[in-house]
Design a protein around this motif. Structure first.
Motif, mmCIF file in Angstrom:
data_model
loop_
_atom_site.group_PDB
_atom_site.id
_atom_site.type_symbol
_atom_site.label_atom_id
_atom_site.label_comp_id
_atom_site.label_asym_id
_atom_site.label_seq_id
_atom_site.Cartn_x
_atom_site.Cartn_y
_atom_site.Cartn_z
ATOM 1 N N TYR A 234 0.828 -1.213 0.000
ATOM 2 C CA TYR A 234 0.000 0.000 0.000
ATOM 3 C C TYR A 234 0.862 1.263 0.000
ATOM 4 N N ASN A 235 2.072 1.153 0.550
ATOM 5 C CA ASN A 235 2.860 2.355 0.846
ATOM 6 C C ASN A 235 3.222 3.209 -0.373
ATOM 7 N N PRO A 236 3.625 2.615 -1.519
ATOM 8 C CA PRO A 236 4.001 3.464 -2.656
ATOM 9 C C PRO A 236 2.877 4.376 -3.152
ATOM 10 N N PHE A 237 1.626 3.995 -2.888
ATOM 11 C CA PHE A 237 0.516 4.852 -3.320
ATOM 12 C C PHE A 237 0.508 6.197 -2.601
ATOM 13 N N PHE A 238 1.275 6.306 -1.515
ATOM 14 C CA PHE A 238 1.267 7.539 -0.720
ATOM 15 C C PHE A 238 2.404 8.476 -1.108
ATOM 16 N N SER A 239 3.041 8.169 -2.227
ATOM 17 C CA SER A 239 4.175 8.942 -2.691
ATOM 18 C C SER A 239 3.801 10.412 -2.882
ATOM 19 N N GLY A 240 4.551 11.291 -2.235
ATOM 20 C CA GLY A 240 4.384 12.733 -2.433
ATOM 21 C C GLY A 240 3.193 13.348 -1.725
ATOM 22 N N VAL A 264 4.102 4.420 5.406
ATOM 23 C CA VAL A 264 3.919 5.415 4.348
ATOM 24 C C VAL A 264 4.975 6.513 4.405
ATOM 25 N N SER A 265 5.659 6.676 5.553
ATOM 26 C CA SER A 265 6.634 7.765 5.676
ATOM 27 C C SER A 265 7.811 7.571 4.713
ATOM 28 N N GLN A 266 7.983 6.349 4.227
ATOM 29 C CA GLN A 266 9.050 6.118 3.244
ATOM 30 C C GLN A 266 8.718 6.754 1.902
ATOM 31 N N PHE A 267 7.465 7.095 1.683
ATOM 32 C CA PHE A 267 7.032 7.627 0.388
ATOM 33 C C PHE A 267 6.368 8.995 0.497
ATOM 34 N N ALA A 268 5.681 9.232 1.608
ATOM 35 C CA ALA A 268 4.871 10.447 1.724
ATOM 36 C C ALA A 268 5.748 11.675 1.925
ATOM 37 N N ASP A 269 5.191 12.844 1.593
ATOM 38 C CA ASP A 269 5.864 14.111 1.852
ATOM 39 C C ASP A 269 5.944 14.362 3.348
ATOM 40 N N SER A 270 4.810 14.161 4.005
ATOM 41 C CA SER A 270 4.784 14.339 5.452
ATOM 42 C C SER A 270 3.701 13.438 6.022
ATOM 43 N N VAL A 271 3.912 13.038 7.256
ATOM 44 C CA VAL A 271 2.961 12.140 7.908
ATOM 45 C C VAL A 271 2.617 12.709 9.274
ATOM 46 N N HIS A 272 1.341 12.659 9.604
ATOM 47 C CA HIS A 272 0.878 13.184 10.881
ATOM 48 C C HIS A 272 -0.041 12.172 11.528
ATOM 49 N N ILE A 273 -0.114 12.261 12.841
ATOM 50 C CA ILE A 273 -1.076 11.421 13.550
ATOM 51 C C ILE A 273 -2.061 12.330 14.258
ATOM 52 N N LEU A 274 -3.315 12.136 13.948
ATOM 53 C CA LEU A 274 -4.365 12.958 14.555
ATOM 54 C C LEU A 274 -5.268 12.058 15.398
ATOM 55 N N SER A 311 10.843 5.744 12.602
ATOM 56 C CA SER A 311 12.084 5.224 12.045
ATOM 57 C C SER A 311 11.816 4.687 10.649
ATOM 58 N N VAL A 312 12.768 4.907 9.774
ATOM 59 C CA VAL A 312 12.667 4.340 8.437
ATOM 60 C C VAL A 312 13.241 2.931 8.468
ATOM 61 N N ALA A 313 13.153 2.259 7.349
ATOM 62 C CA ALA A 313 13.561 0.853 7.314
ATOM 63 C C ALA A 313 14.997 0.656 7.787
ATOM 64 N N GLU A 319 12.840 13.284 10.800
ATOM 65 C CA GLU A 319 11.952 14.364 11.193
ATOM 66 C C GLU A 319 11.145 14.734 9.969
ATOM 67 N N LEU A 320 9.848 14.722 10.119
ATOM 68 C CA LEU A 320 9.017 15.061 8.968
ATOM 69 C C LEU A 320 8.418 16.443 9.182
ATOM 70 N N ALA A 321 8.582 17.271 8.169
ATOM 71 C CA ALA A 321 8.098 18.645 8.281
ATOM 72 C C ALA A 321 6.585 18.658 8.423
ATOM 73 N N ASN A 322 6.110 19.557 9.243
ATOM 74 C CA ASN A 322 4.670 19.710 9.414
ATOM 75 C C ASN A 322 4.194 20.918 8.616
ATOM 76 N N PRO A 323 3.474 20.729 7.547
ATOM 77 C CA PRO A 323 3.055 21.860 6.719
ATOM 78 C C PRO A 323 1.998 22.719 7.400
ATOM 79 N N PHE A 324 1.508 22.241 8.537
ATOM 80 C CA PHE A 324 0.435 22.983 9.194
ATOM 81 C C PHE A 324 0.956 23.932 10.272
#
Ligand SMILES: [Zn+2]
Length: 363
Positions: A234-240, A264-274, A311-313, A319-324
């Motif tokens: 599923y993870n590559p679908f979250f690219s960018g 998904v953090s391996q592919f996504a621009d940023s990841v957040h937990i809400l 952690s990545v693989a 550290e993932l930037a928070n756009p918010f």
């Protein structure tokens, strides 16, 4: 099959029954008269005709409870659970008797109390299909469906030829829910379950229509939450994308959100937990919406969503930037064409049926 004598006893032609029995025939086992034994039938009528002494015989008579009865007008067949009053002409099976005796009970309540009085185990209710969730390819071709039943249960089916179904997932590539929207989306929410995904999509619909620069997608895994339920595929679908994981309010949910975020953090621009505030134990986004919160409330929370630091693989911390948290209302840029046709695009093409015959079968 009823004998001639039995038919005469019934006072009805073969195949007929009182409306109560007919109405609930589907709830009863297929065997005649619910498959009750002589003892159970005897116990039932003894319980319901407390002032009568009912001998342990095939055919017994009693005072009819449904009309003022000076005689013993009620005939009961203890082998079949059938009864008929020769005074008021009331007749039927055990469920009919129960409903006539206790008219205030719902059909389902009457069925329960009938089994209880007979000392018989209530058969499992036939499960009812209440929802189907479509899992489609990137171009919207149906791959498989998840089936939701009442009482609560789940199943799967995949399309076969000529509108038939295989009730399994043999040969199926599992994909995230609402895949076409996920692929074109730039702000992606990962929730627990299709119902939450549908509800959150609906909740954000008006907002989405007014903000074309944001393309919202809400997705989930068809296997629910739990260890190993989020597939690496599923993870590559979250690219960018900007991804927001929204756990249900329990330990399984929180751990699962962490696992999704890591993947998904391996592919996504940023990841957040809400984690939505104010949820009861095991509460979810559907409950949160149901509590009367507004879309404004939702986006206010989103701006404070905790950036995922996992952690990545390779084991290194990221550290993932928070756009918010930049103080502005700037939302992520729409995903570039190159991102679309990048990793996720390759993946998508792999998922497509290969031949025209497949397409026909899936149509
Ligand atoms: Zn009667």
């Amino acid at each position: 099959m009823p004998t001639a004598e039995g038919k005469k006893f019934l006072g009805v032609a073969e195949g007929q029954a009182d409306s109560a029995t007919l109405e609930h025939a589907s709830l009863l086992p297929a065997t005649p008269q619910g498959g009750f034994t002589f003892d159970q039938i005897h116990r039932y009528f003894t319980s319901r005709l407390a002032n009568e002494r009912l001998p342990r015989a095939k055919q017994v008579s009693a005072h009819c409870p449904f009309h003022p009865d000076d005689h013993v007008s009620l005939s009961i067949n203890m082998e079949r659970g059938l009864w008929k009053c020769h005074g008021c002409s009331a007749h039927g099976g055990m469920l009919g008797f129960e409903r006539q005796r206790f008219p205030d009970l719902s059909p389902e309540e009457a069925r329960h109390s009938m089994y209880l009085a007979a000392g018989a185990e209530l058969p499992k209710q036939r499960r009812r299909l209440i929802n189907t969730y479509r899992y489609v390819s990137a171009t919207g071709i149906l791959l498989y469906e998840k089936l939701r039943y009442d009482p609560k249960g789940f199943g799967y089916r995949r399309p076969g030829e000529h509108g038939s179904w295989f009730f399994d997932l043999v040969g199926v590539n599992k994909v995230p829910y609402r895949l076409p929207e996920l692929i074109t989306g730039n702000l992606v929410f990962v929730v627990e379950g299709e119902r939450d995904a549908d509800n959150l999509t609906e909740f954000l619909k008006a907002y989405q229509q007014e903000h074309s620069e944001i393309r919202i997608a809400v997705t989930t895994s068809c296997d629910g939450a739990g260890d190993g339920k989020w597939l690496a595929g599923y993870n590559p679908f979250f690219s960018g994308k900007t991804v927001v994981c929204m756990p249900d309010n329990d330990e399984v949910g929180k751990r699962f959100a962490q696992q999704v975020a890591e993947g998904v953090s391996q592919f996504a621009d940023s990841v957040h937990i809400l984690a939505l505030p104010g949820l009861e134990s095991k509460g979810d986004v559907t409950d949160w919406i149901g509590a009367g919160h507004t879309v404004g409330d939702f986006f206010a929370l989103l701006k404070d969503a905790r950036p995922f630091t996992g952690s990545v693989a390779e084991g290194g911390a990221v550290e993932l930037a928070n756009p918010f948290d930049n103080g502005s209302d700037t939302w992520p840029e729409p995903m570039s064409e190159s991102a679309f046709y990048g990793l996720a695009g390759d993946f998508v093409r792999l998922m497509e049926p290969e031949t025209e015959a497949d397409r026909q079968a899936l149509r």
